[in-house]
Each structure stands twice: as C-alpha cells, then as structure tokens.
Motif scaffolding. Structure first.
Motif, mmCIF file in Angstrom:
data_model
loop_
_atom_site.group_PDB
_atom_site.id
_atom_site.type_symbol
_atom_site.label_atom_id
_atom_site.label_comp_id
_atom_site.label_asym_id
_atom_site.label_seq_id
_atom_site.Cartn_x
_atom_site.Cartn_y
_atom_site.Cartn_z
ATOM 1 N N GLY A 94 0.783 -1.226 0.000
ATOM 2 C CA GLY A 94 0.000 0.000 0.000
ATOM 3 C C GLY A 94 0.817 1.280 0.000
ATOM 4 O O GLY A 94 0.264 2.365 -0.152
ATOM 5 N N ALA A 95 2.125 1.168 0.157
ATOM 6 C CA ALA A 95 2.968 2.371 0.175
ATOM 7 C C ALA A 95 2.970 3.026 -1.202
ATOM 8 O O ALA A 95 2.926 2.355 -2.226
ATOM 9 C CB ALA A 95 4.397 2.020 0.585
ATOM 10 N N VAL A 96 3.021 4.349 -1.198
ATOM 11 C CA VAL A 96 3.103 5.133 -2.425
ATOM 12 C C VAL A 96 4.550 5.569 -2.595
ATOM 13 O O VAL A 96 5.174 6.043 -1.649
ATOM 14 C CB VAL A 96 2.170 6.371 -2.329
ATOM 15 N N ASN A 97 5.077 5.393 -3.797
ATOM 16 C CA ASN A 97 6.467 5.769 -4.066
ATOM 17 C C ASN A 97 6.540 7.198 -4.595
ATOM 18 O O ASN A 97 5.999 7.513 -5.641
ATOM 19 C CB ASN A 97 7.084 4.795 -5.060
ATOM 20 N N ILE A 98 7.189 8.068 -3.819
ATOM 21 C CA ILE A 98 7.523 9.421 -4.260
ATOM 22 C C ILE A 98 8.998 9.612 -3.917
ATOM 23 O O ILE A 98 9.343 9.851 -2.764
ATOM 24 C CB ILE A 98 6.668 10.504 -3.560
ATOM 25 N N PRO A 99 9.894 9.449 -4.893
ATOM 26 C CA PRO A 99 11.325 9.591 -4.604
ATOM 27 C C PRO A 99 11.638 10.934 -3.935
ATOM 28 O O PRO A 99 11.009 11.952 -4.233
ATOM 29 C CB PRO A 99 11.972 9.494 -5.985
ATOM 30 N N LEU A 100 12.602 10.926 -3.031
ATOM 31 C CA LEU A 100 12.962 12.121 -2.273
ATOM 32 C C LEU A 100 13.182 13.329 -3.175
ATOM 33 O O LEU A 100 12.712 14.424 -2.874
ATOM 34 C CB LEU A 100 14.209 11.859 -1.418
ATOM 35 N N GLY A 101 13.862 13.147 -4.288
ATOM 36 C CA GLY A 101 14.145 14.257 -5.186
ATOM 37 C C GLY A 101 12.902 14.882 -5.808
ATOM 38 O O GLY A 101 12.961 15.986 -6.340
ATOM 39 N N LEU A 102 11.773 14.184 -5.744
ATOM 40 C CA LEU A 102 10.536 14.696 -6.326
ATOM 41 C C LEU A 102 9.532 15.171 -5.275
ATOM 42 O O LEU A 102 8.470 15.681 -5.629
ATOM 43 C CB LEU A 102 9.874 13.606 -7.180
ATOM 44 N N ILE A 103 9.859 15.013 -4.007
ATOM 45 C CA ILE A 103 8.877 15.262 -2.937
ATOM 46 C C ILE A 103 8.309 16.680 -2.998
ATOM 47 O O ILE A 103 7.106 16.872 -2.869
ATOM 48 C CB ILE A 103 9.454 14.903 -1.545
ATOM 49 N N GLU A 104 9.162 17.668 -3.233
ATOM 50 C CA GLU A 104 8.669 19.052 -3.266
ATOM 51 C C GLU A 104 7.842 19.335 -4.514
ATOM 52 O O GLU A 104 7.009 20.239 -4.507
ATOM 53 C CB GLU A 104 9.834 20.033 -3.148
ATOM 54 N N PHE A 105 8.035 18.556 -5.566
ATOM 55 C CA PHE A 105 7.260 18.723 -6.788
ATOM 56 C C PHE A 105 5.935 17.972 -6.742
ATOM 57 O O PHE A 105 5.089 18.169 -7.613
ATOM 58 C CB PHE A 105 8.073 18.242 -8.003
ATOM 59 N N ARG A 106 5.780 17.091 -5.749
ATOM 60 C CA ARG A 106 4.568 16.261 -5.650
ATOM 61 C C ARG A 106 3.730 16.590 -4.413
ATOM 62 O O ARG A 106 2.913 15.786 -3.973
ATOM 63 C CB ARG A 106 4.975 14.780 -5.615
ATOM 64 N N LEU A 107 3.918 17.766 -3.850
ATOM 65 C CA LEU A 107 3.166 18.146 -2.646
ATOM 66 C C LEU A 107 1.666 18.051 -2.860
ATOM 67 O O LEU A 107 0.928 17.686 -1.933
ATOM 68 C CB LEU A 107 3.554 19.557 -2.190
ATOM 69 N N GLN A 108 1.199 18.341 -4.074
ATOM 70 C CA GLN A 108 -0.232 18.280 -4.352
ATOM 71 C C GLN A 108 -0.773 16.852 -4.246
ATOM 72 O O GLN A 108 -1.973 16.654 -4.101
ATOM 73 C CB GLN A 108 -0.549 18.871 -5.743
ATOM 74 N N ASP A 109 0.102 15.859 -4.302
ATOM 75 C CA ASP A 109 -0.308 14.454 -4.199
ATOM 76 C C ASP A 109 -0.328 13.944 -2.759
ATOM 77 O O ASP A 109 -0.673 12.787 -2.521
ATOM 78 C CB ASP A 109 0.643 13.568 -5.011
ATOM 79 N N ILE A 110 0.060 14.791 -1.818
ATOM 80 C CA ILE A 110 0.143 14.390 -0.407
ATOM 81 C C ILE A 110 -0.934 15.138 0.371
ATOM 82 O O ILE A 110 -0.933 16.360 0.437
ATOM 83 C CB ILE A 110 1.547 14.689 0.169
ATOM 84 N N ASP A 111 -1.858 14.385 0.945
ATOM 85 C CA ASP A 111 -2.996 14.957 1.678
ATOM 86 C C ASP A 111 -2.506 15.579 2.982
ATOM 87 O O ASP A 111 -2.033 14.884 3.877
ATOM 88 C CB ASP A 111 -4.021 13.857 1.966
ATOM 89 N N LYS A 112 -2.642 16.898 3.072
ATOM 90 C CA LYS A 112 -2.145 17.625 4.234
ATOM 91 C C LYS A 112 -2.972 17.335 5.484
ATOM 92 O O LYS A 112 -2.509 17.536 6.600
ATOM 93 C CB LYS A 112 -2.138 19.125 3.948
ATOM 94 N N SER A 113 -4.199 16.839 5.314
ATOM 95 C CA SER A 113 -5.065 16.572 6.468
ATOM 96 C C SER A 113 -4.824 15.190 7.069
ATOM 97 O O SER A 113 -5.391 14.848 8.103
ATOM 98 C CB SER A 113 -6.540 16.701 6.064
ATOM 99 N N GLN A 114 -3.980 14.389 6.435
ATOM 100 C CA GLN A 114 -3.736 13.015 6.871
ATOM 101 C C GLN A 114 -2.320 12.863 7.425
ATOM 102 O O GLN A 114 -1.404 13.580 7.028
ATOM 103 C CB GLN A 114 -3.934 12.077 5.678
ATOM 104 N N GLU A 115 -2.151 11.902 8.332
ATOM 105 C CA GLU A 115 -0.825 11.573 8.852
ATOM 106 C C GLU A 115 -0.141 10.619 7.880
ATOM 107 O O GLU A 115 -0.782 9.720 7.331
ATOM 108 C CB GLU A 115 -0.971 10.905 10.219
ATOM 109 N N HIS A 116 1.157 10.810 7.659
ATOM 110 C CA HIS A 116 1.913 9.983 6.720
ATOM 111 C C HIS A 116 3.153 9.416 7.409
ATOM 112 O O HIS A 116 3.807 10.110 8.189
ATOM 113 C CB HIS A 116 2.359 10.808 5.510
ATOM 114 N N ILE A 117 3.485 8.175 7.084
ATOM 115 C CA ILE A 117 4.705 7.537 7.579
ATOM 116 C C ILE A 117 5.686 7.495 6.420
ATOM 117 O O ILE A 117 5.369 6.981 5.343
ATOM 118 C CB ILE A 117 4.422 6.128 8.127
#
Length: 98
Positions: A37-60
């Motif tokens: 169930g983990a979603v892969n967002i490589p570290l180098g892309l994390i700032e470019f994929r912020l819209q894909d990360i739900d700010k209202s949810q907790e993430h590990i």
C-alpha cells in the motif's frame, strides 16, 4: 521529528486501516519490494509532488535506512504536514512486502 520503529509501524498498520505510507526510495529500489500500500515518491521529487500528499492526513515516511525518509520528514514538517519517520527503513522491516 516524530519517529516510529519498523515494528511500531507494523503494529500501527494492523490496528489502523487507513495508514498512509510514502516510500521515498528511487523507483528502481522500490521494485525489490515495498510495504503493501505504500506510495512511491522519490525524495528528489517530494517538493514537486506536494499536491499528491494529503495535508489533512498523517503519513509515515520510509526509505532504505531511515536517512532519506528523515530528510523528507523534515521537508514536509516544515511545510505543515503531519509526518512520522520510520527508523531503520526497509532494512529494519520484517513485515510483508509487495
């Protein structure tokens, strides 16, 4: 920075159905196996994929050893996200993979 051990993450997943896990390893690394169930967002892309990360949810956050996921945790925490770094990364994970 909030952290959890791999064992704590596994127990947390067993008790919570809606767990968001973001694996920040490179795509080639993830092909060897990731937490189900983990979603892969490589570290180098994390700032470019912020819209894909739900700010209202907790993430590990997960990587191979816990270092890159720690960097991702710091980046996202600084932007107001609720994130937890999994100490030891996939090297410490003994649960199922996909």
């Amino acid at each position: 920075m909030k952290t959890m051990t791999a064992q704590e993450v596994q127990e947390y997943m067993n008790n919570n159905k809606a767990v968001s896990i973001i694996d920040v390893r490179e795509t080639e690394e993830v092909k060897a196996g990731k937490i189900p169930g983990a979603v892969n967002i490589p570290l180098g892309l994390i700032e470019f994929r912020l819209q894909d990360i739900d700010k209202s949810q907790e993430h590990i956050m997960v990587c191979r050893s816990g270092s890159r996921s720690g960097m991702a945790t710091n980046i996202l925490t600084g932007r107001g996200y609720n994130v937890i770094n999994m100490d030891g990364g996939m090297m410490a994970w003994d649960g199922p993979t996909e």
